[in-house]
Motif scaffolding. Structure first.
Motif, PDB file in Angstrom:
ATOM      1  N   ARG A 115      33.494  46.894  38.406  1.00  0.00           N
ATOM      2  CA  ARG A 115      32.417  46.156  39.072  1.00  0.00           C
ATOM      3  C   ARG A 115      32.417  46.554  40.531  1.00  0.00           C
ATOM      4  NH1 ARG A 115      33.576  40.154  36.656  1.00  0.00           N
ATOM      5  NH2 ARG A 115      33.202  40.753  34.510  1.00  0.00           N
ATOM      6  N   ASP A 116      31.332  47.164  40.968  1.00  0.00           N
ATOM      7  CA  ASP A 116      31.291  47.550  42.377  1.00  0.00           C
ATOM      8  C   ASP A 116      31.330  46.338  43.287  1.00  0.00           C
ATOM      9  OD1 ASP A 116      28.679  46.789  41.694  1.00  0.00           O
ATOM     10  OD2 ASP A 116      27.762  48.246  43.042  1.00  0.00           O
ATOM     11  N   TRP A 117      30.780  45.191  42.840  1.00  0.00           N
ATOM     12  CA  TRP A 117      30.806  43.991  43.684  1.00  0.00           C
ATOM     13  C   TRP A 117      32.217  43.442  43.873  1.00  0.00           C
ATOM     14  CZ3 TRP A 117      28.551  41.545  47.409  1.00  0.00           C
ATOM     15  CH2 TRP A 117      27.210  41.803  47.659  1.00  0.00           C
ATOM     16  N   ALA A 118      33.134  43.786  42.979  1.00  0.00           N
ATOM     17  CA  ALA A 118      34.518  43.348  43.166  1.00  0.00           C
ATOM     18  C   ALA A 118      35.097  43.971  44.420  1.00  0.00           C
ATOM     19  CB  ALA A 118      35.362  43.713  41.944  1.00  0.00           C
ATOM     20  N   ALA A 119      34.675  45.169  44.761  1.00  0.00           N
ATOM     21  CA  ALA A 119      35.086  45.816  46.013  1.00  0.00           C
ATOM     22  C   ALA A 119      34.135  45.457  47.147  1.00  0.00           C
ATOM     23  CB  ALA A 119      35.141  47.329  45.829  1.00  0.00           C
ATOM     24  N   LYS A 120      32.850  45.491  46.868  1.00  0.00           N
ATOM     25  CA  LYS A 120      31.839  45.252  47.904  1.00  0.00           C
ATOM     26  C   LYS A 120      31.931  43.836  48.474  1.00  0.00           C
ATOM     27  CE  LYS A 120      27.797  46.885  47.025  1.00  0.00           C
ATOM     28  NZ  LYS A 120      26.445  47.069  46.445  1.00  0.00           N
ATOM     29  N   GLY A 121      32.049  42.834  47.607  1.00  0.00           N
ATOM     30  CA  GLY A 121      32.114  41.445  48.074  1.00  0.00           C
ATOM     31  C   GLY A 121      33.327  41.188  48.952  1.00  0.00           C
ATOM     32  N   VAL A 122      34.465  41.736  48.556  1.00  0.00           N
ATOM     33  CA  VAL A 122      35.693  41.576  49.335  1.00  0.00           C
ATOM     34  C   VAL A 122      35.527  42.233  50.708  1.00  0.00           C
ATOM     35  CG1 VAL A 122      38.138  42.235  49.434  1.00  0.00           C
ATOM     36  CG2 VAL A 122      37.184  41.296  47.329  1.00  0.00           C
ATOM     37  N   ARG A 123      34.928  43.415  50.741  1.00  0.00           N
ATOM     38  CA  ARG A 123      34.720  44.113  52.027  1.00  0.00           C
ATOM     39  C   ARG A 123      33.741  43.351  52.908  1.00  0.00           C
ATOM     40  NH1 ARG A 123      35.681  45.458  56.282  1.00  0.00           N
ATOM     41  NH2 ARG A 123      35.274  47.470  57.226  1.00  0.00           N
ATOM     42  N   LEU A 124      32.643  42.863  52.325  1.00  0.00           N
ATOM     43  CA  LEU A 124      31.655  42.110  53.101  1.00  0.00           C
ATOM     44  C   LEU A 124      32.203  40.764  53.582  1.00  0.00           C
ATOM     45  CD1 LEU A 124      28.395  42.884  51.104  1.00  0.00           C
ATOM     46  CD2 LEU A 124      29.084  43.788  53.339  1.00  0.00           C
ATOM     47  N   ALA A 125      33.280  40.299  52.955  1.00  0.00           N
ATOM     48  CA  ALA A 125      33.936  39.056  53.386  1.00  0.00           C
ATOM     49  C   ALA A 125      34.765  39.267  54.643  1.00  0.00           C
ATOM     50  CB  ALA A 125      34.823  38.511  52.264  1.00  0.00           C
ATOM     51  N   GLY A 126      34.921  40.504  55.076  1.00  0.00           N
ATOM     52  CA  GLY A 126      35.687  40.789  56.283  1.00  0.00           C
ATOM     53  C   GLY A 126      37.093  41.290  56.016  1.00  0.00           C
ATOM     54  N   VAL A 127      37.396  41.576  54.749  1.00  0.00           N
ATOM     55  CA  VAL A 127      38.720  42.093  54.404  1.00  0.00           C
ATOM     56  C   VAL A 127      38.772  43.570  54.785  1.00  0.00           C
ATOM     57  CG1 VAL A 127      40.329  42.574  52.519  1.00  0.00           C
ATOM     58  CG2 VAL A 127      39.065  40.412  52.572  1.00  0.00           C
ATOM     59  N   GLU A 128      39.719  43.893  55.653  1.00  0.00           N
ATOM     60  CA  GLU A 128      39.865  45.269  56.123  1.00  0.00           C
ATOM     61  C   GLU A 128      41.040  45.981  55.479  1.00  0.00           C
ATOM     62  OE1 GLU A 128      39.490  45.950  60.263  1.00  0.00           O
ATOM     63  OE2 GLU A 128      37.885  44.497  60.460  1.00  0.00           O
TER      64      GLU A 128
ATOM     65  N   GLU B 107      44.431  49.232  40.152  1.00  0.00           N
ATOM     66  CA  GLU B 107      43.816  49.874  39.001  1.00  0.00           C
ATOM     67  C   GLU B 107      42.995  51.045  39.532  1.00  0.00           C
ATOM     68  OE1 GLU B 107      41.051  51.112  36.155  1.00  0.00           O
ATOM     69  OE2 GLU B 107      40.448  50.105  37.996  1.00  0.00           O
ATOM     70  N   ARG B 108      43.007  52.172  38.850  1.00  0.00           N
ATOM     71  CA  ARG B 108      42.442  53.426  39.341  1.00  0.00           C
ATOM     72  C   ARG B 108      40.959  53.334  39.716  1.00  0.00           C
ATOM     73  NH1 ARG B 108      39.562  57.154  36.982  1.00  0.00           N
ATOM     74  NH2 ARG B 108      39.847  56.231  34.937  1.00  0.00           N
ATOM     75  N   ILE B 109      40.110  52.830  38.849  1.00  0.00           N
ATOM     76  CA  ILE B 109      38.676  52.784  39.140  1.00  0.00           C
ATOM     77  C   ILE B 109      38.398  51.815  40.288  1.00  0.00           C
ATOM     78  CG2 ILE B 109      36.390  52.158  38.245  1.00  0.00           C
ATOM     79  CD1 ILE B 109      37.370  53.179  35.503  1.00  0.00           C
ATOM     80  N   HIS B 110      39.082  50.685  40.293  1.00  0.00           N
ATOM     81  CA  HIS B 110      38.872  49.723  41.379  1.00  0.00           C
ATOM     82  C   HIS B 110      39.327  50.317  42.718  1.00  0.00           C
ATOM     83  CE1 HIS B 110      38.032  45.952  43.266  1.00  0.00           C
ATOM     84  NE2 HIS B 110      39.264  45.893  43.752  1.00  0.00           N
ATOM     85  N   ARG B 111      40.433  51.026  42.712  1.00  0.00           N
ATOM     86  CA  ARG B 111      40.888  51.688  43.942  1.00  0.00           C
ATOM     87  C   ARG B 111      39.822  52.645  44.465  1.00  0.00           C
ATOM     88  NH1 ARG B 111      45.357  54.479  42.285  1.00  0.00           N
ATOM     89  NH2 ARG B 111      44.041  56.273  41.914  1.00  0.00           N
ATOM     90  N   THR B 112      39.193  53.394  43.575  1.00  0.00           N
ATOM     91  CA  THR B 112      38.107  54.301  43.955  1.00  0.00           C
ATOM     92  C   THR B 112      36.950  53.525  44.551  1.00  0.00           C
ATOM     93  OG1 THR B 112      38.767  55.877  42.245  1.00  0.00           O
ATOM     94  CG2 THR B 112      36.510  56.061  43.097  1.00  0.00           C
ATOM     95  N   ASN B 113      36.591  52.387  43.960  1.00  0.00           N
ATOM     96  CA  ASN B 113      35.507  51.547  44.502  1.00  0.00           C
ATOM     97  C   ASN B 113      35.877  51.006  45.868  1.00  0.00           C
ATOM     98  OD1 ASN B 113      33.813  51.933  42.301  1.00  0.00           O
ATOM     99  ND2 ASN B 113      34.477  50.072  41.258  1.00  0.00           N
ATOM    100  N   LEU B 114      37.133  50.594  46.058  1.00  0.00           N
ATOM    101  CA  LEU B 114      37.574  50.096  47.368  1.00  0.00           C
ATOM    102  C   LEU B 114      37.453  51.177  48.435  1.00  0.00           C
ATOM    103  CD1 LEU B 114      40.759  48.107  46.304  1.00  0.00           C
ATOM    104  CD2 LEU B 114      38.673  47.132  47.269  1.00  0.00           C
ATOM    105  N   VAL B 115      37.897  52.371  48.118  1.00  0.00           N
ATOM    106  CA  VAL B 115      37.793  53.474  49.075  1.00  0.00           C
ATOM    107  C   VAL B 115      36.329  53.747  49.388  1.00  0.00           C
ATOM    108  CG1 VAL B 115      38.197  55.950  49.387  1.00  0.00           C
ATOM    109  CG2 VAL B 115      40.016  54.499  48.455  1.00  0.00           C
ATOM    110  N   GLY B 116      35.478  53.710  48.376  1.00  0.00           N
ATOM    111  CA  GLY B 116      34.055  53.938  48.576  1.00  0.00           C
ATOM    112  C   GLY B 116      33.395  52.885  49.455  1.00  0.00           C
ATOM    113  N   MET B 117      33.944  51.678  49.472  1.00  0.00           N
ATOM    114  CA  MET B 117      33.396  50.587  50.288  1.00  0.00           C
ATOM    115  C   MET B 117      34.018  50.563  51.682  1.00  0.00           C
ATOM    116  SD  MET B 117      31.134  49.074  48.580  1.00  0.00           S
ATOM    117  CE  MET B 117      30.614  49.632  46.986  1.00  0.00           C
ATOM    118  N   GLY B 118      34.937  51.450  51.952  1.00  0.00           N
ATOM    119  CA  GLY B 118      35.520  51.522  53.285  1.00  0.00           C
ATOM    120  C   GLY B 118      36.799  50.757  53.429  1.00  0.00           C
TER     121      GLY B 118
END
Length: 166
Positions: free
Chosen positions: A134-147, A155-166
């Motif tokens: 779920r891209d929002w699992a990474a996107k929502g956390v990043r938009l919440a101010g988590v740096e 998990e591999r795919i989630h790690r990729t999504n986190l990197v993609g979200m900055g």
């Protein structure tokens, strides 16, 4: 584009938003269950004039970033060690605002930290972000101010999504 910091500055002044156990799933981070009226997303949708009967589920609102943001960590089974009340861990979309020590709903804490421009960190155990992609699992956390997320493992795919979200 998200703001970037020098790696030497990254952890300076951060406050924890969540201290989580092993096996945090993308459903903990961005749930797909029904939206309840008393949730942050439910209160927002009601304020926007949507009747409760039409709230449906978080999954149906992922195209609406203002609702999806309020869904971040909205899983009723979330076990955040920051949500201790009278010495007992209280399950749900909860955290503790620091330095005040007040346990509150996750979205209210996120809003408080956003107003303060407070950088946040999540501490987690093994297998952070497992489950469906779920891209929002990474996107929502990043938009919440988590740096930063310090986890024993990702998990591999989630790690990729986190990197993609900055």
């Amino acid at each position: 584009s998200f703001p970037t910091r020098r790696s030497s500055d990254l952890l300076t002044g951060m406050r924890p938003l969540a201290v989580l156990p092993d096996n945090i799933t993308t459903d903990h981070l961005s749930p797909s269950n029904a939206i309840m009226l008393d949730s942050a997303a439910g209160e927002y949708l009601a304020k926007m004039g949507l009747p409760e009967v039409d709230f449906n589920s978080y999954a149906t609102h992922r195209g609406d970033h203002l609702t999806a943001q309020r869904a971040t960590f909205a899983n009723p089974r979330l076990r955040n060690e920051m949500a201790m009340v009278d010495g007992k861990l209280k399950e749900g979309s909860l955290t503790r605002i620091e330095p005040e020590g007040q346990v509150t709903r996750m979205w209210e804490a996120i809003e408080t930290y956003m107003e303060r421009k407070q950088p946040l960190i999540i501490i987690a155990g093994a297998d952070y972000g497992q489950g469906s992609s779920r891209d929002w699992a990474a996107k929502g956390v990043r938009l919440a101010g988590v740096e930063a997320i310090a986890a024993e493992g990702f998990e591999r795919i989630h790690r990729t999504n986190l990197v993609g979200m900055g």
